[in-house]
Design an enzyme around this catalytic site. Structure first.
Site, PDB file in Angstrom:
ATOM      1  N   SER A  57      -3.685  56.901 118.959  1.00  0.00           N
ATOM      2  CA  SER A  57      -3.855  57.872 117.864  1.00  0.00           C
ATOM      3  C   SER A  57      -2.967  57.630 116.661  1.00  0.00           C
ATOM      4  O   SER A  57      -3.152  58.284 115.631  1.00  0.00           O
ATOM      5  CB  SER A  57      -3.580  59.283 118.372  1.00  0.00           C
ATOM      6  OG  SER A  57      -4.765  59.845 118.826  1.00  0.00           O
ATOM      7  N   LYS A  60      -4.489  57.109 113.346  1.00  0.00           N
ATOM      8  CA  LYS A  60      -5.203  58.169 112.617  1.00  0.00           C
ATOM      9  C   LYS A  60      -4.649  58.454 111.223  1.00  0.00           C
ATOM     10  O   LYS A  60      -5.418  58.554 110.269  1.00  0.00           O
ATOM     11  CB  LYS A  60      -5.270  59.437 113.478  1.00  0.00           C
ATOM     12  CG  LYS A  60      -6.200  59.232 114.683  1.00  0.00           C
ATOM     13  CD  LYS A  60      -6.156  60.372 115.687  1.00  0.00           C
ATOM     14  CE  LYS A  60      -7.087  60.041 116.862  1.00  0.00           C
ATOM     15  NZ  LYS A  60      -6.918  60.950 117.994  1.00  0.00           N
ATOM     16  N   TYR A 182     -13.820  53.492 115.486  1.00  0.00           N
ATOM     17  CA  TYR A 182     -12.755  54.352 116.030  1.00  0.00           C
ATOM     18  C   TYR A 182     -12.071  53.717 117.240  1.00  0.00           C
ATOM     19  O   TYR A 182     -10.832  53.644 117.306  1.00  0.00           O
ATOM     20  CB  TYR A 182     -13.352  55.724 116.395  1.00  0.00           C
ATOM     21  CG  TYR A 182     -12.355  56.607 117.104  1.00  0.00           C
ATOM     22  CD1 TYR A 182     -11.258  57.149 116.422  1.00  0.00           C
ATOM     23  CD2 TYR A 182     -12.476  56.878 118.470  1.00  0.00           C
ATOM     24  CE1 TYR A 182     -10.333  57.933 117.079  1.00  0.00           C
ATOM     25  CE2 TYR A 182     -11.542  57.671 119.132  1.00  0.00           C
ATOM     26  CZ  TYR A 182     -10.474  58.191 118.425  1.00  0.00           C
ATOM     27  OH  TYR A 182      -9.536  58.961 119.082  1.00  0.00           O
ATOM     28  N   TYR A 234      -0.437  66.806 118.138  1.00  0.00           N
ATOM     29  CA  TYR A 234      -1.436  67.587 118.891  1.00  0.00           C
ATOM     30  C   TYR A 234      -1.018  69.053 118.940  1.00  0.00           C
ATOM     31  O   TYR A 234      -0.533  69.608 117.970  1.00  0.00           O
ATOM     32  CB  TYR A 234      -1.607  67.041 120.322  1.00  0.00           C
ATOM     33  CG  TYR A 234      -1.772  65.551 120.418  1.00  0.00           C
ATOM     34  CD1 TYR A 234      -2.751  64.903 119.676  1.00  0.00           C
ATOM     35  CD2 TYR A 234      -0.970  64.786 121.239  1.00  0.00           C
ATOM     36  CE1 TYR A 234      -2.928  63.541 119.792  1.00  0.00           C
ATOM     37  CE2 TYR A 234      -1.141  63.422 121.362  1.00  0.00           C
ATOM     38  CZ  TYR A 234      -2.113  62.800 120.623  1.00  0.00           C
ATOM     39  OH  TYR A 234      -2.272  61.461 120.738  1.00  0.00           O
ATOM     40  N   VAL A 252      -1.579  58.209 122.819  1.00  0.00           N
ATOM     41  CA  VAL A 252      -1.541  58.235 124.290  1.00  0.00           C
ATOM     42  C   VAL A 252      -1.123  56.887 124.889  1.00  0.00           C
ATOM     43  O   VAL A 252      -0.898  56.792 126.088  1.00  0.00           O
ATOM     44  CB  VAL A 252      -2.879  58.707 124.901  1.00  0.00           C
ATOM     45  CG1 VAL A 252      -3.164  60.156 124.555  1.00  0.00           C
ATOM     46  CG2 VAL A 252      -4.031  57.795 124.506  1.00  0.00           C
TER      47      VAL A 252
HETATM   48  N1  GLU Z   1      -8.266  56.425 121.959  1.00  0.00           N
HETATM   49  C1  GLU Z   1      -7.778  57.698 122.378  1.00  0.00           C
HETATM   50  C2  GLU Z   1      -8.902  58.679 122.532  1.00  0.00           C
HETATM   51  O1  GLU Z   1      -9.709  58.799 121.685  1.00  0.00           O
HETATM   52  C3  GLU Z   1      -6.766  58.182 121.417  1.00  0.00           C
HETATM   53  C4  GLU Z   1      -6.147  59.465 121.841  1.00  0.00           C
HETATM   54  C5  GLU Z   1      -4.728  59.639 121.453  1.00  0.00           C
HETATM   55  O2  GLU Z   1      -3.934  58.703 121.370  1.00  0.00           O
HETATM   56  O3  GLU Z   1      -4.414  60.802 121.254  1.00  0.00           O
HETATM   57  O4  GLU Z   1      -9.021  59.377 123.494  1.00  0.00           O
END
Ligand code: GLU
Length: 313
Positions: A57, A60, A182, A234, A252
């Site tokens: 993430s 992002k 993505y 988050y 994650v």
């Molecule tokens: N590739 C992960 C997903 O979409 C990223 C989630 C994350 O790092 O929060 O579930």
């Protein structure tokens, strides 16, 4: 300073490595690295800082920045909001009135951004993203094809989110193309020093402090940092703002970046996660750094004075 923090937490083994993307389960839970990169080009690293892992993430905020640069604020805000959701990173929900995802730091928002930044061919969109990220890191980077394949094979929750957004008119009908963008972005291989340098590039008005190359348009960095500040961790974002007080993003894979505006980029890696998907030792290390160096955005001792003192000692 980072050496002391490393020693303090290196044997701390709370949390679990993510396994919902099967390939992530192969991470060595003991790995731990802390890296600080200052905007004048100095780098301080300790631990497993050269070990590579997927950015997840943490892609992002960078994709959000790229979308803002390409399409401008108004167009981007038609597709994604700037409100903290207070819910998990993978929650299946949209703002009730606008039907936009709450923000670009959770999966739904990041998928909406991927739909915007993807290019005509799947390869060219990914190449453009990797190209910018390499400039921010200051070295060549590549996609981990095994993690990509693992997530593409199992990411049906993200597929569900994407189809919901197609139904609501937030993304276009190239759903698999968007998800390719993505999943590829999430599968970029980086090390802890890359993260620190990327964060330092945001801190340094978009200029990589070591290479001197302009990577990001500074006009939009304040937008990106704002959303990182309010939504980057988050459903732990409020607690993070209270205790650490820095724009940040976790992934994650176990990485966290934090930005001390105009001064410093922080990269931390430790793959054991808490129940909310944030790196346990990563949070502890950032909290400690922020406290000791006076990095909180609203620190009364004034912007990072302790950090500058430490740097020059
Ligand atoms: N590739 C992960 C997903 O979409 C990223 C989630 C994350 O790092 O929060 O579930």
């Amino acid at each position: 300073m980072n050496q002391d923090i490393y020693e303090k937490y290196k044997d701390f083994d709370e949390g679990e490595v993510a396994t919902y993307i099967p390939e992530l389960g192969r991470a060595n839970p003991d790995h731990f690295g802390i890296c600080l990169a200052s905007t004048d080009g100095r780098v301080f690293s300790v631990g497993d800082c050269r070990h590579e892992f997927t950015i997840q993430s943490i892609c992002k905020p960078f994709a959000f920045q790229m979308a803002l640069e390409e399409f401008g604020r108004d167009r981007v805000l038609q597709h994604v909001g700037v409100e903290p959701s207070g819910d998990a990173f993978n929650s299946i929900e949209l703002e009730p009135r606008s039907m936009r995802p709450y923000n670009a730091m959770i999966n739904a928002g990041a998928i909406a951004i991927s739909s915007l930044v993807k290019k005509d061919s799947p390869e060219s969109g990914v190449d453009a993203f990797v190209g910018s990220m390499q400039k921010a890191a200051g070295r060549p980077l590549r996609i981990d094809e095994c993690v990509y394949a693992s997530e593409a094979a199992t990411g049906n929750r993200n597929r569900a989110i994407a189809y919901l957004m197609l139904n609501c008119g937030i993304i276009d009908s190239g759903v698999e193309h968007t998800l390719h963008q993505y999943f590829s972005q999430c599968s970029l291989l980086v090390n802890t020093c890359d993260l620190a340098m990327m964060a330092a590039t945001l801190a340094n008005l978009g200029i990589n402090p070591v290479t001197g190359e302009t990577v990001f348009d500074f006009q939009f960095i304040k937008d990106t940092l704002t959303v990182m500040f309010t939504c980057g961790l988050y459903d732990h974002a409020g607690e993070w703002a209270f205790r650490v007080g820095l724009p940040a993003k976790s992934g994650v894979g176990g990485g966290i970046i934090a930005v001390v505006n105009r001064q410093l980029g922080i990269g931390v890696y430790s793959p054991r996660l808490d129940a909310k998907g944030n790196s346990v030792r990563g949070i502890l290390a950032c909290k400690e750094l922020a406290n000791h160096l006076g990095l909180h955005a609203f620190e009364f001792t004034n912007v990072g004075s302790n950090f500058m003192q430490w740097l020059n000692s």
